[in-house]
Design a protein around this motif. Structure first.
Motif, PDB file in Angstrom:
ATOM      1  N   SER A 106       0.837  -1.200   0.000  1.00 21.73           N
ATOM      2  CA  SER A 106       0.000   0.000   0.000  1.00 21.73           C
ATOM      3  C   SER A 106       0.873   1.251   0.000  1.00 21.73           C
ATOM      4  N   LYS A 107       0.318   2.338  -0.511  1.00 20.12           N
ATOM      5  CA  LYS A 107       1.058   3.600  -0.554  1.00 20.12           C
ATOM      6  C   LYS A 107       1.461   4.055   0.845  1.00 20.12           C
ATOM      7  N   ARG A 108       0.552   3.869   1.803  1.00 21.04           N
ATOM      8  CA  ARG A 108       0.837   4.315   3.158  1.00 21.04           C
ATOM      9  C   ARG A 108       1.997   3.536   3.755  1.00 21.04           C
ATOM     10  N   THR A 114       7.021   3.084  -9.247  1.00 20.12           N
ATOM     11  CA  THR A 114       5.922   3.549  -8.399  1.00 20.12           C
ATOM     12  C   THR A 114       6.281   3.475  -6.921  1.00 20.12           C
ATOM     13  N   ARG A 115       6.642   2.288  -6.441  1.00 15.82           N
ATOM     14  CA  ARG A 115       6.965   2.138  -5.016  1.00 15.82           C
ATOM     15  C   ARG A 115       8.241   2.888  -4.656  1.00 15.82           C
ATOM     16  N   TRP A 118       5.269   4.499   2.103  1.00 15.82           N
ATOM     17  CA  TRP A 118       5.646   5.839   2.577  1.00 15.82           C
ATOM     18  C   TRP A 118       6.225   5.764   3.981  1.00 15.82           C
ATOM     19  N   ILE A 144       7.356   6.553  -4.035  1.00 16.97           N
ATOM     20  CA  ILE A 144       6.641   6.731  -2.767  1.00 16.97           C
ATOM     21  C   ILE A 144       7.601   6.591  -1.591  1.00 16.97           C
TER      22      ILE A 144
END
Length: 321
Positions: free
Chosen positions: A102-104, A141-142, A107, A145
């Motif tokens: 997940s993005k969260r 992408t990852r 991050w 982030i």
């Protein structure tokens, strides 16, 4: 007014540990309890990571094992970053091996990598996790982030030094200059053999053997997690063995902590995650205890000497704050 250090006329040390220690200074004129609290939190992180591979009973052995290692027992009572940075690094590993999607969570992985960096500058290498994510995913992408999380934590620090010193990396210059000089020439006596002597003095050859037994087990049972661990472990060891020409026993705290976690994972006892109500085999428990004793017995004799040294050294260290 403060004395110049390493040719710098400004305070350039990593900010996280001084900030944490200042909490105790708000209520007293000394630092007595905060280092012990940080040591306790580090032990908790080690047990938490160990529980990922073992049952709770087996994982609890990491606490007496780590406390009886001289470098943890001695430096754990002093206001230095080496013990808490080991705990933060272990926490970073624990997040990374879960392969966040997940993005969260990605991050947060970047945020904690930045937090470890601001605890001890050598851990700036962890920003390389962005490259690992890019290579593994074949997508940026990852990685992007992750970098957003890293800069969320590090950018106020970099901005402060850009405003006050005109260089966002000014605080890193003593370490980076030394690292560059060490890489292209010999500027100290520290080398691979001294690194090995320091390691053996802390966990003995039995601890190293136990580590490789644990690696063997984890490689087959937790293959993907072992790869993530090596991505974070190997660059750090390479830095300290082949690049940096300076090192002491306290620099070993991150990988000693990890090695003991993996060592316990390879002990000759059932490693399935059992419920505490289940019955453990007494014979295997005795073997397990004996292995731990082999690692720590040679260290107990140094306690009196460490107490005497710390009584002389703690007041000197506190004078620097």
């Amino acid at each position: 007014n403060f004395p110049h250090h390493q040719g710098q006329d400004f305070l350039f040390r990593p900010p996280i540990i001084p900030a944490v220690l200042s909490i105790e200074l708000l209520f007293s004129n000394s630092i007595s309890y905060m280092p012990l609290i940080l040591l306790s939190l580090t032990c908790w992180q080690l047990q938490h990571l160990s529980e990922r591979w073992n049952n709770k009973f087996l994982s609890s052995l990491i606490i007496p094992a780590i406390i009886l290692v001289p470098v943890f027992r001695y430096w754990g009572q002093l206001p230095y970053a080496d013990i808490p940075v080991a705990g933060l690094w272990i926490f970073l590993i624990h997040i990374a091996i879960q392969n966040p999607k997940s993005k969260r969570s990605i991050w947060l992985l970047g945020c904690f990598a930045g937090l470890v960096f601001l605890t001890k500058y050598v851990f700036i290498y962890a920003i390389g996790l962005s490259c690992w994510l890019f290579l593994k995913d074949k997508s940026r992408t990852r990685a992007v982030i992750f970098l957003q999380g890293w800069f969320t934590i590090a950018s106020p620090f970099l901005l402060f030094y850009f405003i006050t010193q005109g260089d966002p990396l000014a605080a890193l210059s003593p370490q980076t200059n030394f690292a560059i000089d060490s890489a292209i020439s010999v500027v100290g006596e520290h080398d691979g053999s001294i690194w090995w002597e320091h390691l053996i003095s802390q966990i003995s050859i039995f601890g190293v053997i136990g580590f490789f037994i644990g690696v063997y087990r984890l490689y087959f049972e937790y293959h993907d997690e072992m790869k993530e661990i090596l991505v974070l472990l190997l660059p750090l060891i390479i830095l300290h063995i082949f690049i940096l020409d300076f090192g002491t026993e306290r620099y070993h705290t991150p990988w000693i902590a990890l090695m003991l976690c993996i060592c316990i994972a390879g002990l000759p006892i059932s490693n399935t995650k059992l419920n505490l109500k289940n019955q453990f085999e007494p014979r295997n428990n005795l073997i397990c205890a004996f292995m731990i004793l082999l690692v720590i017995t040679s260290n107990i004799s140094t306690i009196d000497e460490e107490i005497e040294t710390s009584e002389r050294y703690i007041p000197l260290r506190l004078d620097l704050f």
